[in-house]
Scaffold this active site. Structure first.
Site, PDB file in Angstrom:
ATOM      1  N   HIS A 286     -14.251 -19.479 -39.161  1.00  0.00           N
ATOM      2  CA  HIS A 286     -13.821 -18.179 -38.524  1.00  0.00           C
ATOM      3  C   HIS A 286     -14.721 -17.001 -38.854  1.00  0.00           C
ATOM      4  CE1 HIS A 286      -9.763 -20.194 -38.280  1.00  0.00           C
ATOM      5  NE2 HIS A 286      -9.833 -19.418 -37.428  1.00  0.00           N
TER       6      HIS A 286
ATOM      7  N   LYS B 224     -12.136 -12.056 -40.460  1.00  0.00           N
ATOM      8  CA  LYS B 224     -10.911 -12.487 -40.674  1.00  0.00           C
ATOM      9  C   LYS B 224     -10.323 -12.183 -42.087  1.00  0.00           C
ATOM     10  CE  LYS B 224      -8.069 -16.777 -39.727  1.00  0.00           C
ATOM     11  NZ  LYS B 224      -6.938 -15.993 -39.087  1.00  0.00           N
TER      12      LYS B 224
END
Length: 269
Positions: free
Chosen positions: A155, A159
């Site tokens: 990600h 995040k």
């Protein structure tokens, strides 16, 4: 249901949700909110999302947002979800929650809200990922216990939770499909370092990568002597999550109070 409230409207997922609503024929943005002190307060939510003007200024009052809505989609943070759940329950509004990193307290509040509202809670609203959950479980059952199970997720650098909620949900699906090897609580491994013994055959490994602007990649590996099977899902933009969330809200509006997930929405259970 037609009028939708979006908390966190200036965030990455909030903007994607507002943009998706701007092009929807059956739903409209009725209220948008951000945290107190946000630079987006007072601005038109559509313009902040890079869409057309919607005539909906971004406010900071969650109760006001709920009062102006007939359904709410929440991709914010656990503390915001904890505030929204009882507010939606008071009015019996359908609530879709894509917030990750929820703890036991927030999950308990959602379960309580589900006594009066239809609540759809899932770490990933993508239709593809939810089909993936079925596929990875079927593959684990078919391949059998001699295959080692590993998950790698990637990600963007912003995040906050790791492993991702989707990766943990994939691990749950694998554990349920191979329940003869024990529950996930005794099998999950989220990191390895140093001089280690041989990998236990029952283990489910999850590795989290963070960097750049990766929207979301998840790969499940099935490894044994002589071969390896890989099943991968890659999200190239956040609109796929937004489309799934709107689909979930439409579904929730037609169903009685209860706590559901995207497997319910897609008829995969």
């Amino acid at each position: 249901m037609k009028r939708v409230g979006i908390p966190g409207a200036a965030g990455r997922m909030g903007r994607a949700l507002v943009a998706e609503l701007a092009s929807a024929e059956d739903l409209e943005l009725s209220a948008a909110a951000e945290a107190p002190g946000s630079a987006a307060l007072g601005q038109d939510a559509g313009l902040v999302a890079g869409a057309r003007p919607l005539g909906v200024p971004i406010g900071a009052d969650l109760r006001a947002l709920v009062l102006q809505a007939e359904g709410v989609i929440d991709f914010t943070a656990p503390k915001v979800t904890a505030q929204l759940a009882p507010l939606c329950a008071e009015r019996g509004l359908p609530l879709v929650v894509g917030t990750t990193g929820l703890g036991s307290d927030e999950r308990a509040l959602l379960a309580h809200a589900a006594e009066r509202s239809a609540v759809v809670c899932a770490p990933n609203m993508s239709v593809g990922v939810n089909v993936l959950l079925r596929l990875v479980a079927d593959a684990a059952r078919l391949l059998g216990p001699e295959y080692d199970l590993e998950i790698v997720e990637a990600h963007h650098r912003h995040k906050k939770d790791a492993p991702s909620g989707t990766a943990l949900r994939l691990a749950e699906a694998l554990a349920q499909a191979t329940c003869e090897l024990g529950p996930l609580s005794t099998r999950l491994c989220t990191g390895r370092q140093g001089d280690l013994p041989e990998r236990p055959s029952h283990q489910i490994g999850v590795l989290a990568l963070r960097g750049g602007d990766v929207v979301g990649d998840h790969t499940v590996y099935y490894c044994t002597e002589g071969e390896r099977v890989e099943i991968t899902h890659r999200a190239s933009n956040r609109r796929t999550f937004a489309r799934g969330a709107l689909r979930a809200l439409r579904w929730a509006a037609k169903h009685p109070p209860g706590l559901y997930d995207m497997q319910d929405v897609l008829g995969l259970k």
